[in-house]
Scaffold this active site. Structure first.
Site, PDB file in Angstrom:
ATOM      1  N   LYS A   1     -64.314 -87.111  19.553  1.00 38.87           N
ATOM      2  CA  LYS A   1     -64.290 -87.347  21.005  1.00 38.87           C
ATOM      3  C   LYS A   1     -62.886 -87.747  21.446  1.00 38.87           C
ATOM      4  CE  LYS A   1     -69.174 -88.524  21.204  1.00 38.87           C
ATOM      5  NZ  LYS A   1     -70.234 -89.517  21.252  1.00 38.87           N
TER       6      LYS A   1
ATOM      7  N   ASP B   1     -71.402 -91.192  29.531  1.00 37.75           N
ATOM      8  CA  ASP B   1     -72.480 -90.683  28.677  1.00 37.75           C
ATOM      9  C   ASP B   1     -73.734 -90.384  29.513  1.00 37.75           C
ATOM     10  OD1 ASP B   1     -72.388 -90.111  25.979  1.00 37.75           O
ATOM     11  OD2 ASP B   1     -72.550 -92.203  25.338  1.00 37.75           O
TER      12      ASP B   1
ATOM     13  N   GLN C   1     -70.918 -95.801  21.193  1.00 36.60           N
ATOM     14  CA  GLN C   1     -71.540 -94.853  20.263  1.00 36.60           C
ATOM     15  C   GLN C   1     -72.858 -95.428  19.740  1.00 36.60           C
ATOM     16  OE1 GLN C   1     -70.430 -91.776  19.752  1.00 36.60           O
ATOM     17  NE2 GLN C   1     -71.989 -91.252  18.267  1.00 36.60           N
TER      18      GLN C   1
END
Ligand code: GUN
Length: 282
Positions: free
Chosen positions: A53, A120, A97
């Site tokens: 990422k 997200d 995460q």
């Protein structure tokens, strides 16, 4: 029939170029889009995802930073870290995460991220916005699947879309996004009776179950677009999807490979959401 391969890797490179242009335009206006990624503990798969990422952000010219925290980090310390990032003007997107260690309440963590920085798309507000078709940040994986369908000119409106897997990260938001585009949507799960009855009706079949090769050619309608979100490592080290590529590719009209299908698009949409977050600050 031999299915057309949906080349997620190539499509994602093309789409990333467009986002790079938007990022460049932002920089000319004095805003450098910034993403902060937090990882707690040392789950090896998570470490790879986080590194990929950050790398994608760098490629597109974004600022990115990784905050590594030990597995025994108290929940309060993690929440303070998020609050500090919420306050920073140079950070436009924050991603924690998953999975998190068991002693940390995931929902509390996700709801501490500022809605305006929730790239997200996991904050409860973002999820709710999706229900009424007023997305703030679409979650990256379903956003990536939608982008793949659009890039391949696969129609959505009026089509039978069947989703196998009802996770919060993929299945549920994917269903809402396709519903918003006027598909007729069915969501199946591990308790669905006679799964093949549903999958064989699908014009668009999206599979996200984490069960290697569970969808076979006899379960798929001729000419269907089959999107495989799964990525499973076999004992011999090979990566395979939730779809049995060999048999399904003989029946489907379109199919995503694993790896190189949905995966690269997920990361591209994270870049997209970070650029969008920065654009909104202008
Ligand atoms: N773990 C697996 N997929 C994801 C994702 O899309 N976002 C985050 N934050 N964690 C994940």
């Amino acid at each position: 029939m031999t299915a057309k391969i949906i080349e997620g890797k190539n499509i994602s490179e093309r789409v990333r170029k467009e986002w790079k242009q938007r990022a460049t335009s932002l920089k000319q206006q004095g805003v450098l889009p910034g993403l902060a990624v937090i990882i707690v503990g040392d789950n090896p798969a998570s470490k790879v995802y986080v590194r990929n990422k950050a790398k994608a952000c760098q490629e597109v010219g974004l600022h990115s930073e990784i905050h590594e925290m030990p597995a025994d980090t108290p929940e309060s310390t993690l929440l303070q870290k998020i609050q500090a990032l919420n306050e920073r003007e140079d950070i436009h997107g924050i991603l924690v995460q998953l999975p998190l260690p068991d002693h940390i309440d995931k929902d509390k963590v996700l709801e501490t991220i500022s809605v305006d920085k929730d790239v997200d798309g996991f904050h409860l507000y973002n999820v709710g916005a999706l229900v009424v078709g007023n997305t703030v940040f679409p979650p990256c994986t379903p956003f990536g699947v939608q982008c793949l369908l659009e890039q391949m000119n696969i129609p959505i409106e009026g089509q039978n879309a069947v989703i196998v897997g009802r996770s919060n990260i993929v299945g549920k938001p994917m269903a809402l996004m396709l519903l918003q585009k006027n598909a007729t949507v069915s969501i199946c799960n591990s308790k669905t009776r006679d799964l093949a009855q549903y999958t064989s009706m699908a014009d668009i079949l999206i599979v996200a179950t984490g069960k290697p090769k569970m969808i076979t050619g006899d379960m798929v309608k001729s000419g269907a677009a089959v999107i495989d979100v799964g990525i499973n490592r076999m004992d011999d080290g090979r990566l395979v999807g939730d779809v049995d590529y060999e048999s399904v590719s003989k029946v489907a009209g379109h199919i995503t490979p694993v790896p190189g299908g949905v995966g690269p698009m997920t990361i591209t949409m994270l870049v997209a959401n970070t650029v969008i977050a920065a654009e909104r600050t202008l």
